[in-house]
Scaffold this motif. Structure first.
Motif, mmCIF file in Angstrom:
data_model
loop_
_atom_site.group_PDB
_atom_site.id
_atom_site.type_symbol
_atom_site.label_atom_id
_atom_site.label_comp_id
_atom_site.label_asym_id
_atom_site.label_seq_id
_atom_site.Cartn_x
_atom_site.Cartn_y
_atom_site.Cartn_z
ATOM 1 N N PRO A 1 35.955 39.909 46.625
ATOM 2 C CA PRO A 1 37.369 40.160 46.345
ATOM 3 C C PRO A 1 37.878 41.385 47.108
ATOM 4 C CG PRO A 1 36.030 40.993 44.547
ATOM 5 C CD PRO A 1 35.095 40.319 45.516
ATOM 6 N N THR A 2 37.952 41.258 48.420
ATOM 7 C CA THR A 2 38.354 42.355 49.287
ATOM 8 C C THR A 2 39.008 41.795 50.529
ATOM 9 O OG1 THR A 2 37.577 44.327 50.457
ATOM 10 C CG2 THR A 2 36.106 42.435 50.472
ATOM 11 N N ASP A 3 39.791 42.603 51.204
ATOM 12 C CA ASP A 3 40.274 42.195 52.522
ATOM 13 C C ASP A 3 39.543 42.989 53.604
ATOM 14 O OD1 ASP A 3 41.495 44.622 52.101
ATOM 15 O OD2 ASP A 3 43.524 43.918 52.450
ATOM 16 N N GLU B 1 40.635 34.904 55.124
ATOM 17 C CA GLU B 1 41.010 36.029 54.278
ATOM 18 C C GLU B 1 42.320 35.649 53.601
ATOM 19 O OE1 GLU B 1 40.141 40.306 55.529
ATOM 20 O OE2 GLU B 1 42.297 40.092 55.881
ATOM 21 N N ASN B 2 42.346 35.737 52.268
ATOM 22 C CA ASN B 2 43.557 35.392 51.525
ATOM 23 C C ASN B 2 43.654 36.284 50.289
ATOM 24 O OD1 ASN B 2 41.798 34.246 49.593
ATOM 25 N ND2 ASN B 2 41.921 32.240 50.580
ATOM 26 N N GLN B 3 44.536 35.945 49.369
ATOM 27 C CA GLN B 3 44.752 36.781 48.188
ATOM 28 C C GLN B 3 43.518 36.873 47.298
ATOM 29 O OE1 GLN B 3 46.380 33.981 48.929
ATOM 30 N NE2 GLN B 3 46.303 32.588 47.191
ATOM 31 N N GLU B 4 42.586 35.933 47.427
ATOM 32 C CA GLU B 4 41.351 35.970 46.634
ATOM 33 C C GLU B 4 40.284 36.846 47.271
ATOM 34 O OE1 GLU B 4 40.061 32.024 45.723
ATOM 35 O OE2 GLU B 4 42.054 31.431 45.042
ATOM 36 N N GLY B 5 40.415 37.138 48.568
ATOM 37 C CA GLY B 5 39.435 37.988 49.237
ATOM 38 C C GLY B 5 39.037 37.468 50.602
ATOM 39 N N THR B 6 37.866 37.886 51.025
ATOM 40 C CA THR B 6 37.322 37.512 52.326
ATOM 41 C C THR B 6 36.135 36.581 52.130
ATOM 42 O OG1 THR B 6 37.992 39.624 53.292
ATOM 43 C CG2 THR B 6 36.264 38.408 54.450
ATOM 44 N N GLN C 1 36.336 47.811 51.361
ATOM 45 C CA GLN C 1 37.780 47.560 51.272
ATOM 46 C C GLN C 1 38.452 47.631 52.634
ATOM 47 O OE1 GLN C 1 39.134 50.524 48.525
ATOM 48 N NE2 GLN C 1 38.842 52.214 49.961
#
Length: 158
Positions: A39-41, A101-106, A138
């Protein structure tokens, strides 16, 4: 945590959830198929070592840059000394990279050669214990420290 894996090529896919990170892998005859997400970008990573230590680990760190997935091989000589394998004169053991990569993460997927011709990667032999380091950050900058790090044991068996 020890994950025991029996295999007849190809091995059944193994899914692991630990500290917010998801890892799945499947051992095939010539490659280890890996997917990792967090859960990160920022970047996501796994490291493999046949010994229970950081030094000697091969790290595969993935990130999404300008919408494109990349995974870079690193080799841990000692804590804080983790150059890219290419800087050491080695070649990558990674192929077939994809990710999003989206709102849920990478999420990153790739294939890792099981028997690379390299001093900077491990021979992924059946029946042998490997220590899998997992981490994510992050930030996309590989020099940025992880916000989560952990490790587990995996054993591949025929």
């Amino acid at each position: 945590m020890i994950v025991l894996c029996s295999q007849s090529f190809a091995q059944k896919k193994v899914d692991i959830e630990k500290r917010g990170m998801s890892i799945s892998y499947q051992l095939e005859e010539e490659v280890l198929k890996v997917s990792m997400s967090a859960p990160t970008d920022g970047w996501v990573a796994i490291g493999l070592n046949s010994e229970d230590r950081l030094a000697g680990s091969s790290f595969l760190i993935g990130r999404i840059v300008n919408g494109k997935a990349e995974v870079v091989d690193f080799y841990t000589r000692k804590a804080g000394d983790v150059p890219k394998v290419k800087e050491l004169g080695g070649n990558t053991a990674v192929s077939n990279i994809s990710g999003v990569e989206n709102q849920e993460g990478t999420s990153i997927s790739f294939e890792l050669a099981r028997f690379p011709e390299s001093n900077f990667h491990h021979q992924l032999k059946s029946g042998k214990t490997f220590y899998m380091h997992i981490a994510y950050s992050q930030e996309d900058d590989f020099d940025h420290h992880s916000m989560m790090r952990d490790k587990l044991q995996v054993i591949f068996k025929h």
